[in-house]
Design an enzyme around this catalytic site. Structure first.
Site, PDB file in Angstrom:
ATOM      1  N   LYS A   1       0.827  -1.213   0.000  1.00  0.00           N
ATOM      2  CA  LYS A   1       0.000   0.000   0.000  1.00  0.00           C
ATOM      3  C   LYS A   1       0.862   1.266   0.000  1.00  0.00           C
ATOM      4  O   LYS A   1       0.641   2.193  -0.780  1.00  0.00           O
ATOM      5  CB  LYS A   1      -0.918  -0.008   1.231  1.00  0.00           C
ATOM      6  CG  LYS A   1      -1.614   1.303   1.502  1.00  0.00           C
ATOM      7  CD  LYS A   1      -2.607   1.625   0.406  1.00  0.00           C
ATOM      8  CE  LYS A   1      -3.109   3.051   0.503  1.00  0.00           C
ATOM      9  NZ  LYS A   1      -4.183   3.332  -0.428  1.00  0.00           N
TER      10      LYS A   1
ATOM     11  N   CYS B   1      -3.614  10.922   1.341  1.00  0.00           N
ATOM     12  CA  CYS B   1      -2.903   9.664   1.059  1.00  0.00           C
ATOM     13  C   CYS B   1      -1.511   9.924   0.504  1.00  0.00           C
ATOM     14  O   CYS B   1      -0.510   9.676   1.156  1.00  0.00           O
ATOM     15  CB  CYS B   1      -3.692   8.838   0.055  1.00  0.00           C
ATOM     16  SG  CYS B   1      -5.401   8.663   0.512  1.00  0.00           S
TER      17      CYS B   1
HETATM   18  N1  SAJ Z   1      -1.795  14.827  -9.109  1.00  0.00           N
HETATM   19  C1  SAJ Z   1      -0.977  15.604  -9.907  1.00  0.00           C
HETATM   20  N2  SAJ Z   1      -0.636  15.130 -11.137  1.00  0.00           N
HETATM   21  C2  SAJ Z   1      -1.079  13.926 -11.594  1.00  0.00           C
HETATM   22  C3  SAJ Z   1      -1.902  13.133 -10.773  1.00  0.00           C
HETATM   23  C4  SAJ Z   1      -2.247  13.610  -9.522  1.00  0.00           C
HETATM   24  O1  SAJ Z   1      -0.569  16.703  -9.530  1.00  0.00           O
HETATM   25  O2  SAJ Z   1      -0.735  13.586 -12.735  1.00  0.00           O
HETATM   26  C5  SAJ Z   1      -2.165  15.317  -7.761  1.00  0.00           C
HETATM   27  C6  SAJ Z   1      -3.652  15.544  -7.575  1.00  0.00           C
HETATM   28  O3  SAJ Z   1      -4.037  16.803  -8.034  1.00  0.00           O
HETATM   29  C7  SAJ Z   1      -3.789  15.407  -6.071  1.00  0.00           C
HETATM   30  C8  SAJ Z   1      -2.750  14.340  -5.735  1.00  0.00           C
HETATM   31  O4  SAJ Z   1      -1.868  14.303  -6.821  1.00  0.00           O
HETATM   32  O5  SAJ Z   1      -3.450  16.605  -5.410  1.00  0.00           O
HETATM   33  C9  SAJ Z   1      -3.289  12.963  -5.502  1.00  0.00           C
HETATM   34  O6  SAJ Z   1      -4.338  12.654  -6.395  1.00  0.00           O
HETATM   35  P1  SAJ Z   1      -4.525  11.230  -7.073  1.00  0.00           P
HETATM   36  O7  SAJ Z   1      -5.722  11.315  -7.944  1.00  0.00           O
HETATM   37  O8  SAJ Z   1      -3.276  10.786  -7.695  1.00  0.00           O
HETATM   38  O9  SAJ Z   1      -4.739  10.239  -5.872  1.00  0.00           O
HETATM   39  P2  SAJ Z   1      -5.696  10.215  -4.573  1.00  0.00           P
HETATM   40  O10 SAJ Z   1      -4.958  10.807  -3.422  1.00  0.00           O
HETATM   41  O11 SAJ Z   1      -7.053  10.719  -4.864  1.00  0.00           O
HETATM   42  O12 SAJ Z   1      -5.822   8.622  -4.360  1.00  0.00           O
HETATM   43  C10 SAJ Z   1      -4.628   7.867  -4.199  1.00  0.00           C
HETATM   44  C11 SAJ Z   1      -4.687   6.674  -5.171  1.00  0.00           C
HETATM   45  N3  SAJ Z   1      -3.392   6.008  -5.198  1.00  0.00           N
HETATM   46  C12 SAJ Z   1      -2.763   5.732  -6.383  1.00  0.00           C
HETATM   47  O13 SAJ Z   1      -3.214   6.041  -7.466  1.00  0.00           O
HETATM   48  C13 SAJ Z   1      -1.478   4.971  -6.282  1.00  0.00           C
HETATM   49  C14 SAJ Z   1      -5.782   5.712  -4.737  1.00  0.00           C
HETATM   50  O14 SAJ Z   1      -5.776   4.547  -5.534  1.00  0.00           O
HETATM   51  C15 SAJ Z   1      -5.593   5.336  -3.262  1.00  0.00           C
HETATM   52  O15 SAJ Z   1      -6.613   4.462  -2.807  1.00  0.00           O
HETATM   53  C16 SAJ Z   1      -5.649   6.606  -2.440  1.00  0.00           C
HETATM   54  O16 SAJ Z   1      -4.557   7.440  -2.856  1.00  0.00           O
HETATM   55  C17 SAJ Z   1      -5.522   6.224  -0.979  1.00  0.00           C
HETATM   56  O17 SAJ Z   1      -6.553   6.254  -0.285  1.00  0.00           O
HETATM   57  O18 SAJ Z   1      -4.428   5.834  -0.548  1.00  0.00           O
END
Ligand code: SAJ
Length: 420
Positions: free
Chosen positions: A209, A263
């Site tokens: 995780k 996360c």
């Molecule tokens: N972000 C960027 N650029 C990107 C992708 C995301 O700047 O290309 C930023 C987003 O704006 C945000 C942050 O990253 O601020 C996180 O967003 P996210 O959509 O990547 O992820 P979360 O936090 O919504 O969910 C993550 C997911 N983990 C992964 O994709 C490895 C999800 O599957 C997990 O279940 C979740 O964390 C968790 O609960 O741990």
């Protein structure tokens, strides 16, 4: 396995509870917050998540899901409570162990306890010890022999905004403290998961995780660092990434104002805390992503130096597109800092919330509706790529100094240019 007691009805616990209830399980949802229990008992929800409201309404009205302040007896117990960071960037596991102590009096032979909260390696074993200390009359894993109560770790890995779909479709890793523990936990997930259910040990599942979120953090850090490099050369980073991603083995993520949410901005520190000498890249990625918010603040300062006294209008506070979640949001951090620095000149529009957090009022930043925001002059700072912001026409943005941290307004401009 017919009944499950879910401890913690937040972004993960409530959708999981509602989904299990819709799949024939009798689910008891537990939360320490009386308002949450009251809302769910009336068939309502306290978080925004696609399709969740209708599902909760259905399973509450047919009696498959009930909400409670205290745990009740069940076949399985699922712990979905927060594991935040302390000020010293060490994991705070108090909620997990408090949840363990709260279910201990209700445990009986044959039960399984599953921890889903993101946790440092070793937490599931520590939880079993907490349960064993509270119930010396029962055998737990680690006490020798086959346990009376199984204990396992199964990390949630759903994406906010797609939680109900991913809860069913994603593959799951289940790591018990013994083989029997793994079997017992798998039986719970078989009731509602269509993805593969993969067996492993509890410490491996815990590290899996953390690795998933650290992997994403490192990759976003790469994109954010690239955006700084591109700016230094006067190159459009979005175009550069689009072109680089045409390579068959390259897939650069998107730069933004930093990384938020509870996360990805948090979990990599669990790895760094436990292995500080080894986790050098993971630590640096966190620092690169945290730095991006300061960089965006400096961009606004530079724009204001060119237009002294101008207004600043910020678009978005949520940590990412199309959600209402402000936890660890770099956008919120940037807007607050702008408010304190340029008092009385900064406003923000966030369509997903109706009430601004107190910290914004303290920074003198009003939450205004979109039409009002688009009337303002000066600097427009795009922080979140909400769908509603992508639909703003170019005409409405004309004459403003645009700082687009997500590259969505720039796309409109390019598409227009390409179409002549
Ligand atoms: N972000 C960027 N650029 C990107 C992708 C995301 O700047 O290309 C930023 C987003 O704006 C945000 C942050 O990253 O601020 C996180 O967003 P996210 O959509 O990547 O992820 P979360 O936090 O919504 O969910 C993550 C997911 N983990 C992964 O994709 C490895 C999800 O599957 C997990 O279940 C979740 O964390 C968790 O609960 O741990």
């Amino acid at each position: 396995m017919t009944s499950v007691c879910v401890i913690g009805l937040g972004y993960i616990g409530l959708p999981t509870a509602a989904l299990m209830a819709s799949q024939g399980l009798r689910v008891y949802g537990v939360d320490v917050n009386p308002k949450v229990v009251e809302t769910i008992s009336m068939g309502g929800i306290h978080i925004a998540e696609a399709d969740l409201e209708g599902l909760v309404q259905k399973v509450v009205s047919n009696g498959a899901l009930t909400a409670h302040r205290q745990p009740v007896e069940a076949d399985a117990f699922m712990i979905t409570v927060p594991t935040p960071l302390k000020d010293n960037r060490k994991p705070d596991l108090d909620y997990v162990f408090a949840a363990g102590r709260s279910i201990a009096p209700h445990l009986k032979k044959g039960n399984v306890v599953i921890l889903e909260s993101t946790s440092p390696v070793g937490t599931t074993q520590a939880l079993a010890q907490v349960l064993a200390a509270a119930r010396p009359d029962l055998r737990f894993p680690g006490n020798g022999g086959e346990p009376d109560v199984s204990v396992a770790y199964c990390p949630e890995r759903v994406l906010p905004g797609r939680i109900l779909v991913e809860l069913v479709e994603n593959d799951r890793c289940v790591g018990g403290l013994t083989q029997t523990c793994t079997d017992r936990a798998i039986a719970v997930y078989e009731a509602f998961v269509r993805g593969a259910i993969l067996r492993t040990t509890a410490p491996t599942a815990e590290l899996v995780k953390l690795s998933e979120n650290a992997f994403r953090d490192v990759n976003i850090a790469f994109a954010n660092e690239l955006s700084l490099v591109a700016d230094r050369h006067g190159i459009d980073v979005w175009e550069a990434i689009e072109l680089a991603n045409r390579h068959p083995r390259v897939n650069i993520l998107k730069p933004g104002p930093g990384v938020g949410g509870h996360c990805i901005a948090v979990d990599p520190w669990f790895i760094v805390d436990a292995a500080p000498k080894e986790a050098r890249l993971i630590r640096t990625a966190r620092e690169v992503n945290d730095h991006k918010a300061h960089y965006v603040f400096d961009l606004v300062t530079e724009a204001l130096a060119r237009q002294p006294g101008a207004q600043v209008t910020c678009f978005g506070l949520a940590f990412k597109a199309n959600v209402d979640d402000l936890r660890e949001s770099p956008s919120l951090e940037i807007v607050e800092r702008l408010g304190h620095t340029y008092r009385g000149r900064v406003s923000v529009v966030e369509p997903y919330i109706s009430e601004a957090p107190a910290s914004l009022a303290a920074a003198g930043v009003p939450l205004i509706p979109l039409d009002q925001a688009l009337e303002r002059k000066g600097v427009f700072l795009l922080l979140v790529d909400h769908a509603i912001f992508t639909r703003i026409s170019r005409e409405k943005l004309a004459g403003r100094a645009i700082i687009d941290t997500r590259g969505i307004w720039r796309m409109v401009e390019r598409r227009r240019a390409n179409n002549g």
